[in-house]
Design a protein around this motif. Structure first.
Motif, PDB file in Angstrom:
ATOM      1  N   GLY A   1       0.803  -1.209   0.000  1.00 63.70           N
ATOM      2  CA  GLY A   1       0.000   0.000   0.000  1.00 63.70           C
ATOM      3  C   GLY A   1       0.837   1.260   0.000  1.00 63.70           C
ATOM      4  N   GLU A   2       2.121   1.109  -0.372  1.00 63.78           N
ATOM      5  CA  GLU A   2       3.037   2.240  -0.387  1.00 63.78           C
ATOM      6  C   GLU A   2       3.753   2.313  -1.728  1.00 63.78           C
ATOM      7  OE1 GLU A   2       5.658   1.522   2.867  1.00 63.78           O
ATOM      8  OE2 GLU A   2       4.144   1.949   4.390  1.00 63.78           O
ATOM      9  N   ALA A   3       4.224   3.516  -2.066  1.00 65.01           N
ATOM     10  CA  ALA A   3       5.013   3.721  -3.274  1.00 65.01           C
ATOM     11  C   ALA A   3       5.962   4.887  -3.043  1.00 65.01           C
ATOM     12  CB  ALA A   3       4.115   3.997  -4.474  1.00 65.01           C
ATOM     13  N   PRO A   4       7.134   4.860  -3.670  1.00 64.52           N
ATOM     14  CA  PRO A   4       8.083   5.963  -3.505  1.00 64.52           C
ATOM     15  C   PRO A   4       7.748   7.141  -4.407  1.00 64.52           C
ATOM     16  CG  PRO A   4       9.020   4.270  -4.915  1.00 64.52           C
ATOM     17  CD  PRO A   4       7.678   3.764  -4.473  1.00 64.52           C
ATOM     18  N   ASP A   5       8.609   8.160  -4.363  1.00 60.61           N
ATOM     19  CA  ASP A   5       8.550   9.277  -5.299  1.00 60.61           C
ATOM     20  C   ASP A   5       7.265  10.091  -5.180  1.00 60.61           C
ATOM     21  OD1 ASP A   5       9.722  10.840  -7.257  1.00 60.61           O
ATOM     22  OD2 ASP A   5       8.894   9.686  -8.920  1.00 60.61           O
ATOM     23  N   GLY A   6       6.642  10.055  -4.001  1.00 54.25           N
ATOM     24  CA  GLY A   6       5.453  10.868  -3.791  1.00 54.25           C
ATOM     25  C   GLY A   6       4.212  10.403  -4.513  1.00 54.25           C
ATOM     26  N   LEU A   7       4.219   9.181  -5.024  1.00 51.27           N
ATOM     27  CA  LEU A   7       3.054   8.662  -5.744  1.00 51.27           C
ATOM     28  C   LEU A   7       2.000   8.154  -4.762  1.00 51.27           C
ATOM     29  CD1 LEU A   7       5.054   6.717  -8.445  1.00 51.27           C
ATOM     30  CD2 LEU A   7       3.334   8.455  -8.978  1.00 51.27           C
ATOM     31  N   PRO A   8       0.734   8.510  -4.960  1.00 53.37           N
ATOM     32  CA  PRO A   8      -0.321   7.959  -4.110  1.00 53.37           C
ATOM     33  C   PRO A   8      -0.445   6.459  -4.361  1.00 53.37           C
ATOM     34  CG  PRO A   8      -1.276   9.196  -5.922  1.00 53.37           C
ATOM     35  CD  PRO A   8       0.197   9.428  -5.985  1.00 53.37           C
ATOM     36  N   ALA A   9      -0.728   5.705  -3.314  1.00 54.06           N
ATOM     37  CA  ALA A   9      -0.763   4.251  -3.441  1.00 54.06           C
ATOM     38  C   ALA A   9      -1.902   3.655  -2.634  1.00 54.06           C
ATOM     39  CB  ALA A   9       0.569   3.647  -2.990  1.00 54.06           C
ATOM     40  N   VAL A  10      -2.325   2.464  -3.051  1.00 53.70           N
ATOM     41  CA  VAL A  10      -3.347   1.706  -2.334  1.00 53.70           C
ATOM     42  C   VAL A  10      -2.856   0.272  -2.170  1.00 53.70           C
ATOM     43  CG1 VAL A  10      -5.285   3.104  -3.148  1.00 53.70           C
ATOM     44  CG2 VAL A  10      -4.551   1.125  -4.503  1.00 53.70           C
ATOM     45  N   ALA A  11      -3.301  -0.366  -1.103  1.00 53.79           N
ATOM     46  CA  ALA A  11      -2.963  -1.772  -0.884  1.00 53.79           C
ATOM     47  C   ALA A  11      -3.708  -2.625  -1.909  1.00 53.79           C
ATOM     48  CB  ALA A  11      -3.335  -2.193   0.530  1.00 53.79           C
ATOM     49  N   LEU A  12      -2.984  -3.515  -2.559  1.00 52.29           N
ATOM     50  CA  LEU A  12      -3.587  -4.325  -3.612  1.00 52.29           C
ATOM     51  C   LEU A  12      -2.910  -5.684  -3.691  1.00 52.29           C
ATOM     52  CD1 LEU A  12      -5.344  -4.838  -6.109  1.00 52.29           C
ATOM     53  CD2 LEU A  12      -3.674  -3.589  -7.469  1.00 52.29           C
ATOM     54  N   ASP A  13      -3.698  -6.734  -3.517  1.00 52.26           N
ATOM     55  CA  ASP A  13      -3.262  -8.113  -3.739  1.00 52.26           C
ATOM     56  C   ASP A  13      -4.067  -8.634  -4.920  1.00 52.26           C
ATOM     57  OD1 ASP A  13      -2.705 -10.801  -3.801  1.00 52.26           O
ATOM     58  OD2 ASP A  13      -3.273 -11.199  -1.716  1.00 52.26           O
ATOM     59  N   VAL A  14      -3.422  -8.774  -6.071  1.00 51.51           N
ATOM     60  CA  VAL A  14      -4.162  -9.126  -7.290  1.00 51.51           C
ATOM     61  C   VAL A  14      -4.693 -10.548  -7.255  1.00 51.51           C
ATOM     62  CG1 VAL A  14      -2.897  -7.458  -8.695  1.00 51.51           C
ATOM     63  CG2 VAL A  14      -2.090  -9.837  -8.576  1.00 51.51           C
ATOM     64  N   THR A  15      -4.257 -11.357  -6.288  1.00 47.86           N
ATOM     65  CA  THR A  15      -4.767 -12.723  -6.188  1.00 47.86           C
ATOM     66  C   THR A  15      -6.060 -12.800  -5.380  1.00 47.86           C
ATOM     67  OG1 THR A  15      -3.526 -13.319  -4.176  1.00 47.86           O
ATOM     68  CG2 THR A  15      -2.405 -13.593  -6.283  1.00 47.86           C
ATOM     69  N   ASP A  16      -6.533 -11.663  -4.906  1.00 52.32           N
ATOM     70  CA  ASP A  16      -7.722 -11.623  -4.055  1.00 52.32           C
ATOM     71  C   ASP A  16      -8.739 -10.638  -4.630  1.00 52.32           C
ATOM     72  OD1 ASP A  16      -9.144 -10.128  -1.557  1.00 52.32           O
ATOM     73  OD2 ASP A  16      -8.801 -12.246  -1.104  1.00 52.32           O
ATOM     74  N   THR A  17      -9.910 -11.140  -5.019  1.00 51.89           N
ATOM     75  CA  THR A  17     -10.917 -10.299  -5.668  1.00 51.89           C
ATOM     76  C   THR A  17     -11.379  -9.158  -4.763  1.00 51.89           C
ATOM     77  OG1 THR A  17     -11.700 -12.094  -7.083  1.00 51.89           O
ATOM     78  CG2 THR A  17     -13.232 -10.292  -6.690  1.00 51.89           C
ATOM     79  N   ALA A  18     -11.556  -9.441  -3.475  1.00 44.85           N
ATOM     80  CA  ALA A  18     -11.993  -8.394  -2.546  1.00 44.85           C
ATOM     81  C   ALA A  18     -10.954  -7.277  -2.461  1.00 44.85           C
ATOM     82  CB  ALA A  18     -12.259  -8.985  -1.163  1.00 44.85           C
ATOM     83  N   SER A  19      -9.680  -7.656  -2.460  1.00 50.02           N
ATOM     84  CA  SER A  19      -8.609  -6.662  -2.418  1.00 50.02           C
ATOM     85  C   SER A  19      -8.594  -5.815  -3.691  1.00 50.02           C
ATOM     86  CB  SER A  19      -7.250  -7.357  -2.241  1.00 50.02           C
ATOM     87  OG  SER A  19      -6.192  -6.422  -2.297  1.00 50.02           O
ATOM     88  N   VAL A  20      -8.830  -6.449  -4.834  1.00 51.45           N
ATOM     89  CA  VAL A  20      -8.883  -5.716  -6.106  1.00 51.45           C
ATOM     90  C   VAL A  20     -10.018  -4.706  -6.083  1.00 51.45           C
ATOM     91  CG1 VAL A  20      -9.338  -5.929  -8.588  1.00 51.45           C
ATOM     92  CG2 VAL A  20      -7.794  -7.559  -7.445  1.00 51.45           C
ATOM     93  N   ASP A  21     -11.198  -5.136  -5.655  1.00 51.23           N
ATOM     94  CA  ASP A  21     -12.353  -4.237  -5.598  1.00 51.23           C
ATOM     95  C   ASP A  21     -12.079  -3.058  -4.664  1.00 51.23           C
ATOM     96  OD1 ASP A  21     -13.857  -5.712  -7.371  1.00 51.23           O
ATOM     97  OD2 ASP A  21     -14.909  -6.849  -5.818  1.00 51.23           O
ATOM     98  N   ALA A  22     -11.521  -3.362  -3.487  1.00 47.88           N
ATOM     99  CA  ALA A  22     -11.247  -2.307  -2.507  1.00 47.88           C
ATOM    100  C   ALA A  22     -10.195  -1.330  -3.020  1.00 47.88           C
ATOM    101  CB  ALA A  22     -10.791  -2.936  -1.191  1.00 47.88           C
ATOM    102  N   ALA A  23      -9.194  -1.844  -3.721  1.00 51.81           N
ATOM    103  CA  ALA A  23      -8.129  -0.981  -4.240  1.00 51.81           C
ATOM    104  C   ALA A  23      -8.670  -0.014  -5.288  1.00 51.81           C
ATOM    105  CB  ALA A  23      -7.007  -1.833  -4.829  1.00 51.81           C
ATOM    106  N   PHE A  24      -9.505  -0.505  -6.184  1.00 59.94           N
ATOM    107  CA  PHE A  24     -10.082   0.386  -7.194  1.00 59.94           C
ATOM    108  C   PHE A  24     -10.975   1.441  -6.537  1.00 59.94           C
ATOM    109  CE2 PHE A  24      -8.589  -2.509 -10.398  1.00 59.94           C
ATOM    110  CZ  PHE A  24      -8.543  -1.759 -11.563  1.00 59.94           C
ATOM    111  N   THR A  25     -11.772   1.032  -5.563  1.00 58.78           N
ATOM    112  CA  THR A  25     -12.653   1.972  -4.874  1.00 58.78           C
ATOM    113  C   THR A  25     -11.843   3.068  -4.185  1.00 58.78           C
ATOM    114  OG1 THR A  25     -14.337   0.268  -4.525  1.00 58.78           O
ATOM    115  CG2 THR A  25     -14.422   2.203  -3.093  1.00 58.78           C
ATOM    116  N   GLU A  26     -10.756   2.673  -3.527  1.00 61.62           N
ATOM    117  CA  GLU A  26      -9.915   3.647  -2.834  1.00 61.62           C
ATOM    118  C   GLU A  26      -9.191   4.548  -3.828  1.00 61.62           C
ATOM    119  OE1 GLU A  26      -8.248   5.766   0.240  1.00 61.62           O
ATOM    120  OE2 GLU A  26      -9.890   4.314   0.266  1.00 61.62           O
ATOM    121  N   ALA A  27      -8.716   3.972  -4.929  1.00 54.86           N
ATOM    122  CA  ALA A  27      -8.024   4.766  -5.948  1.00 54.86           C
ATOM    123  C   ALA A  27      -8.958   5.816  -6.538  1.00 54.86           C
ATOM    124  CB  ALA A  27      -7.482   3.857  -7.043  1.00 54.86           C
ATOM    125  N   GLU A  28     -10.208   5.437  -6.750  1.00 60.55           N
ATOM    126  CA  GLU A  28     -11.184   6.386  -7.300  1.00 60.55           C
ATOM    127  C   GLU A  28     -11.462   7.521  -6.320  1.00 60.55           C
ATOM    128  OE1 GLU A  28     -14.209   3.553  -8.151  1.00 60.55           O
ATOM    129  OE2 GLU A  28     -13.337   3.006 -10.097  1.00 60.55           O
TER     130      GLU A  28
END
Length: 239
Positions: free
Chosen positions: A40-67
């Protein structure tokens, strides 16, 4: 220079290496960028969200948070998250096969499925799937990885047929040997061997891969879909 049509974009695995270069390049081109990473972190001042692509719930939550972060639906996806578990096939475990396919191939499909929800409503979107020359060229000890990366070509072309009429493009970028921490750790004699089989005579730069992705997100690529763009110095000859 900024691209004329900024597209909110989620870059999976965008916290290091090629993914980070893509995220930084797209941000500098004026696109609102969010990085998806396990931490859920990224360098260089980029906004980031926690994302585990092997988990559908995590994918859904990541897109919702990114939006929420960018204040708009995602208009683009760069599916870059990937792993390797190299081994000769006769010694490769089921876990090695399953984890690589689930992350590299099925994970990209999960992300594309979630991304298309907003793209279909907007009747516009860009999907870029990050493959590899290995998926087209083959490599001993990488049957699982090659299968996962080759599968992305079928995904892109199927999505192009499904979504092309909605002004949603889906393309594949297939990097070759690129200067990253992974290639830096290779023995020097192996680097020399690899450079010897690359027509360009050198490893690529992460910026060169990022430039191809930037093009595919741009207005100039509106009529490019279902394509495989090699960034490999001629190694795979476009196969």
């Amino acid at each position: 220079m900024t691209d004329p049509t900024p597209r909110p974009v989620l870059v999976t695995g965008g916290n290091r290496g090629i993914g980070l270069a893509i995220a930084s390049t797209l941000r500098d081109a004026g696109h609102p960028v969010v990085v998806g990473s396990r931490s859920g972190e990224a360098p260089d001042g980029l906004p980031a969200v926690a994302l585990d692509v092997t988990d559908t719930a995590s994918v859904d939550a990541a897109f919702t948070e990114a939006e929420k972060i960018v204040g708009a639906p995602m208009g683009a996806l760069v599916a870059n998250a990937g792993i390797t578990k190299d081994q000769l096939l006769m010694r490769m475990s089921d876990a090695d096969i399953d984890s690589v396919l689930d992350t590299n191939l099925v994970g990209a499909i999960r992300c594309a499925r979630r991304a298309t929800k907003s793209m279909l409503r907007a009747k516009s979107g860009r999907i870029v799937l990050m493959s590899s020359v290995v998926g087209l060229y083959g490599s001993p000890g990488q049957v699982n990885y090659a299968a996962s990366k080759a599968g992305l070509v079928g995904v892109a072309r199927s999505l192009t047929r499904e979504l092309g009429g909605r002004r949603i493009t889906t393309n594949v970028v297939a990097p070759g040997y690129i200067d990253t921490a992974m290639t830096e750790d290779l023995p020097e004699d192996l680097k020399t061997t690899y450079r010897g089989i690359i027509p360009a005579g050198r490893f690529g730069e992460v910026s060169e891969v990022a430039a191809a992705v930037r093009f595919l997100l741009s207005d100039d690529a509106s009529y490019v879909s279902g394509a495989v763009i090699p960034v490999d110095g001629g190694l795979g000859m476009g196969h």
